[in-house]
Scaffold this motif. Sequence first.
Motif, PDB file in Angstrom:
ATOM      1  N   GLU A  62       0.803  -1.224   0.000  1.00  0.00           N
ATOM      2  CA  GLU A  62       0.000   0.000   0.000  1.00  0.00           C
ATOM      3  C   GLU A  62       0.837   1.275   0.000  1.00  0.00           C
ATOM      4  N   TRP A  63       2.058   1.211   0.553  1.00  0.00           N
ATOM      5  CA  TRP A  63       2.881   2.413   0.617  1.00  0.00           C
ATOM      6  C   TRP A  63       3.209   2.890  -0.793  1.00  0.00           C
ATOM      7  N   ASP A  64       3.172   4.171  -1.029  1.00  0.00           N
ATOM      8  CA  ASP A  64       3.569   4.620  -2.356  1.00  0.00           C
ATOM      9  C   ASP A  64       4.934   5.297  -2.293  1.00  0.00           C
ATOM     10  N   LEU A  65       5.412   5.642  -3.460  1.00  0.00           N
ATOM     11  CA  LEU A  65       6.770   6.154  -3.578  1.00  0.00           C
ATOM     12  C   LEU A  65       6.970   7.445  -2.787  1.00  0.00           C
ATOM     13  N   ALA A  66       5.944   8.321  -2.855  1.00  0.00           N
ATOM     14  CA  ALA A  66       6.077   9.609  -2.155  1.00  0.00           C
ATOM     15  C   ALA A  66       6.378   9.385  -0.680  1.00  0.00           C
ATOM     16  N   LYS A  67       5.827   8.312  -0.120  1.00  0.00           N
ATOM     17  CA  LYS A  67       6.004   8.050   1.304  1.00  0.00           C
ATOM     18  C   LYS A  67       7.448   7.705   1.637  1.00  0.00           C
ATOM     19  N   ILE A  68       8.188   7.181   0.678  1.00  0.00           N
ATOM     20  CA  ILE A  68       9.573   6.829   1.000  1.00  0.00           C
ATOM     21  C   ILE A  68      10.550   7.871   0.437  1.00  0.00           C
ATOM     22  N   GLU A  69      10.024   9.033   0.056  1.00  0.00           N
ATOM     23  CA  GLU A  69      10.902  10.117  -0.370  1.00  0.00           C
ATOM     24  C   GLU A  69      10.837  11.249   0.643  1.00  0.00           C
ATOM     25  N   ARG A  70      11.783  12.201   0.537  1.00  0.00           N
ATOM     26  CA  ARG A  70      11.932  13.156   1.641  1.00  0.00           C
ATOM     27  C   ARG A  70      10.909  14.287   1.648  1.00  0.00           C
ATOM     28  N   GLY A  71      10.209  14.477   0.540  1.00  0.00           N
ATOM     29  CA  GLY A  71       9.121  15.455   0.484  1.00  0.00           C
ATOM     30  C   GLY A  71       9.483  16.829   1.003  1.00  0.00           C
ATOM     31  N   GLY A  72      10.624  17.361   0.595  1.00  0.00           N
ATOM     32  CA  GLY A  72      10.964  18.731   0.948  1.00  0.00           C
ATOM     33  C   GLY A  72      11.740  18.863   2.258  1.00  0.00           C
ATOM     34  N   PHE A  73      11.786  17.832   3.059  1.00  0.00           N
ATOM     35  CA  PHE A  73      12.559  17.912   4.309  1.00  0.00           C
ATOM     36  C   PHE A  73      14.031  17.628   4.022  1.00  0.00           C
ATOM     37  N   GLU A  74      14.882  18.197   4.880  1.00  0.00           N
ATOM     38  CA  GLU A  74      16.312  18.000   4.655  1.00  0.00           C
ATOM     39  C   GLU A  74      16.744  16.559   4.922  1.00  0.00           C
ATOM     40  N   HIS A  75      16.083  15.938   5.870  1.00  0.00           N
ATOM     41  CA  HIS A  75      16.413  14.550   6.196  1.00  0.00           C
ATOM     42  C   HIS A  75      15.138  13.747   6.432  1.00  0.00           C
ATOM     43  N   PHE A  76      15.264  12.424   6.220  1.00  0.00           N
ATOM     44  CA  PHE A  76      14.129  11.556   6.526  1.00  0.00           C
ATOM     45  C   PHE A  76      13.752  11.667   8.000  1.00  0.00           C
ATOM     46  N   MET A  77      14.769  11.783   8.855  1.00  0.00           N
ATOM     47  CA  MET A  77      14.455  11.804  10.283  1.00  0.00           C
ATOM     48  C   MET A  77      13.547  12.986  10.613  1.00  0.00           C
ATOM     49  N   LEU A  78      13.863  14.152  10.054  1.00  0.00           N
ATOM     50  CA  LEU A  78      13.047  15.337  10.340  1.00  0.00           C
ATOM     51  C   LEU A  78      11.640  15.148   9.766  1.00  0.00           C
ATOM     52  N   LYS A  79      11.590  14.611   8.553  1.00  0.00           N
ATOM     53  CA  LYS A  79      10.270  14.368   7.934  1.00  0.00           C
ATOM     54  C   LYS A  79       9.447  13.451   8.839  1.00  0.00           C
ATOM     55  N   GLU A  80      10.096  12.415   9.331  1.00  0.00           N
ATOM     56  CA  GLU A  80       9.355  11.433  10.135  1.00  0.00           C
ATOM     57  C   GLU A  80       8.948  12.000  11.496  1.00  0.00           C
ATOM     58  N   ILE A  81       9.791  12.880  12.043  1.00  0.00           N
ATOM     59  CA  ILE A  81       9.400  13.544  13.301  1.00  0.00           C
ATOM     60  C   ILE A  81       8.145  14.381  13.047  1.00  0.00           C
ATOM     61  N   PHE A  82       8.163  15.096  11.925  1.00  0.00           N
ATOM     62  CA  PHE A  82       7.023  15.977  11.630  1.00  0.00           C
ATOM     63  C   PHE A  82       5.768  15.216  11.169  1.00  0.00           C
ATOM     64  N   GLU A  83       5.948  13.958  10.812  1.00  0.00           N
ATOM     65  CA  GLU A  83       4.776  13.172  10.388  1.00  0.00           C
ATOM     66  C   GLU A  83       3.963  12.651  11.576  1.00  0.00           C
ATOM     67  N   GLN A  84       4.447  12.884  12.799  1.00  0.00           N
ATOM     68  CA  GLN A  84       3.833  12.180  13.925  1.00  0.00           C
ATOM     69  C   GLN A  84       2.359  12.505  14.205  1.00  0.00           C
ATOM     70  N   PRO A  85       1.885  13.724  13.948  1.00  0.00           N
ATOM     71  CA  PRO A  85       0.437  13.876  14.122  1.00  0.00           C
ATOM     72  C   PRO A  85      -0.329  12.895  13.220  1.00  0.00           C
ATOM     73  N   GLU A  86       0.152  12.769  11.978  1.00  0.00           N
ATOM     74  CA  GLU A  86      -0.538  11.891  11.031  1.00  0.00           C
ATOM     75  C   GLU A  86      -0.318  10.408  11.374  1.00  0.00           C
ATOM     76  N   SER A  87       0.927  10.063  11.728  1.00  0.00           N
ATOM     77  CA  SER A  87       1.181   8.644  12.007  1.00  0.00           C
ATOM     78  C   SER A  87       0.399   8.198  13.239  1.00  0.00           C
ATOM     79  N   LEU A  88       0.266   9.092  14.213  1.00  0.00           N
ATOM     80  CA  LEU A  88      -0.517   8.720  15.400  1.00  0.00           C
ATOM     81  C   LEU A  88      -1.992   8.554  15.048  1.00  0.00           C
ATOM     82  N   ARG A  89      -2.501   9.453  14.227  1.00  0.00           N
ATOM     83  CA  ARG A  89      -3.910   9.301  13.807  1.00  0.00           C
ATOM     84  C   ARG A  89      -4.092   7.957  13.109  1.00  0.00           C
ATOM     85  N   ASN A  90      -3.114   7.603  12.285  1.00  0.00           N
ATOM     86  CA  ASN A  90      -3.239   6.337  11.560  1.00  0.00           C
ATOM     87  C   ASN A  90      -3.172   5.138  12.497  1.00  0.00           C
TER      88      ASN A  90
END
Length: 608
Positions: free
Chosen positions: A237-265
């Motif tokens: 189900e995961w798509d490519l956009a999900k494994i790309e950095r989407g404008g963040f400098e690092h994956f780690m920062l992107k993933e930190i900022f994804e937490q409102p969404e990941s928690l909802r999920n």
Amino acid sequence: MCGIVGYIGPRQAGHLLLDGLRRLEYRGYDSAGIALLNGGGLEVIKTSGKLSNLEKALVGRVPSGTLGIAHTRWATHGAPTEINAHPHTDQDGNIAVIHNGIIENATAIRTALVNIGHTFESDTDTEVLAHLIGALFQGDLEEAVAAALKEVDGAYGIAVISAQQPDVLVAARKGSPLIVGVGTDEWFVASDASPLLEHTRSVVYLDDGEMVVLTRDGYRVRDLQVTEIQKPVSQIEWDLAKIERGGFEHFMLKEIFEQPESLRNTLRGHLLDDEGTARLLGLNLTDDELKRIDRIVITACGTSWHSSLIGEYMIEELARVPVEVEYASEFRYRNPVIDERTLVIGISQSGETADTLAAIREAKARGARTLGLVNVVGSTIAREVEGGTYLHAGPEIGVASTKAFTSQIAALALFTLRLARLKDMSILQGRQFIQALRELPDKVQQILDRAPDVERLAEEFLDSSNVLYLGRGVNFPVALEGALKLKEISYIHAEGYPAAEMKHGPIALIDENMPVVFIAPKDGVHSKIVSNIEEVKARGGKVIALVNEGDAEIERLADKTFPIPDTVDLLTPILTSLPLQLFAYYVAVRRGCNVDQPRNLAKSVTVE
Ligand code: F6R
């Protein structure tokens, strides 16, 4: 940990495999290589260090060929040199092998092969396997691989090609993950889904003891004997956009900022407001079976072990069932007391951690019921346990776990709620807990909105050589996690302790150069932690405190404070861990560290 990607089809494999390796970089590695069959024979190119070295070595000379295998190596046997990099070839240079895992009887096999005239270039167990396959090859690669694998002990995910059969790629797994990608007239193997996603979403998950034979006409799965196995094709189900950095400098920062969404999920679909409980259909346990559980063991490694400790506090407090948390690597090798009334829960982001998997298997063998809280869908642990729930945090690419950690805590909260409501928790308490869970994503967002404050804080403590993290109760594991985050990505030494334990040793370290991070929300142990802060201040330590808004008492004492929104005590770790993730990130970035791929670390630790 090591990454595997292989291809057979109509396209040129060289660039396609290099792109695949780039997608696997996040797993952690220290050398890389590629082997292609180009009509004229086997061509192998490998280099030590990062992929950019391999790319440089290939400039202007990417070999042609529509069948190939490629590898990123995370050294286990032998230093991370070019010679030890994969692919390895057999004695005649016709067969190339890439391998994740460890062949435990490699020394004995090597000696036997040396005795019949083989010579070895590298220190690796993989070269031994390549030679063994070569020695057993009688014109059929599939049979040679099956025969060789019957001789080896240990763990492997392998992919093998031979110049003598330029239309066949053989792969096999035992203890190390391997996925087949099913495209249109083209097929792939890979150690996880990330290199496959730009080509296909259809995959076959191999199980231990299975081999796959890819040809230009399709694929077959079989065991090491001759039996063919019918395997379902799953859709990722995961798509490519999900494994790309989407404008963040690092994956780690992107993933930190994804937490409102990941928690909802993580929470989505599980909260039953009217009944004040959680729906967890995947547990595969009836209410009666759950009620009969009289002991819970949670087993995990690293960050997942820290979330397990938080689970221990939650379950014991609300459901009143005794919980033990065990490092998976310890649990599997001692003689754990377990029976059919024990529930063993394995927690893992990747679902592939070798020790956690082995601990689950050990628990099953001893008659325990097993559950998994796992992020990666279709991963080995997810398939091994009898039930559980997926975290749905989305792909976590940064080596340092962030969003998976908070989703693990949320999933543990759901499980606790379900169990507690079957015990003594009232419907009203259940509803209040649900309300608190529902409010968390917005509160997480409030903290993320203040990231620039954490960045400024990080600026001041860049040059520290040690940092102590102290917390009490359910925030003691957060102290452990905060310290782990900092040390693994910034290489600053950091330790987490229960705040009161400080007096029993670590207090000796405190002087005016020692930052001490206190996790001090206004919970049941607040007054105790205030005393601990006083003790540090009395010795000149620099105190950074995470506090609830308006905590004048600690604001007066501490050198720096960072405010955390209120929530129920047991859920505070989801909020308090956020600034610590950000702090570690900003410190590491300022110190010039590679936060997404810290030195020596692997994302998915598939060897014990
Ligand atoms: C640290 C980290 C590791 C993992 C550990 C277990 O940031 O990511 O400590 O938590 O290797 O991995 P999983 O959760 O995949 O079993």
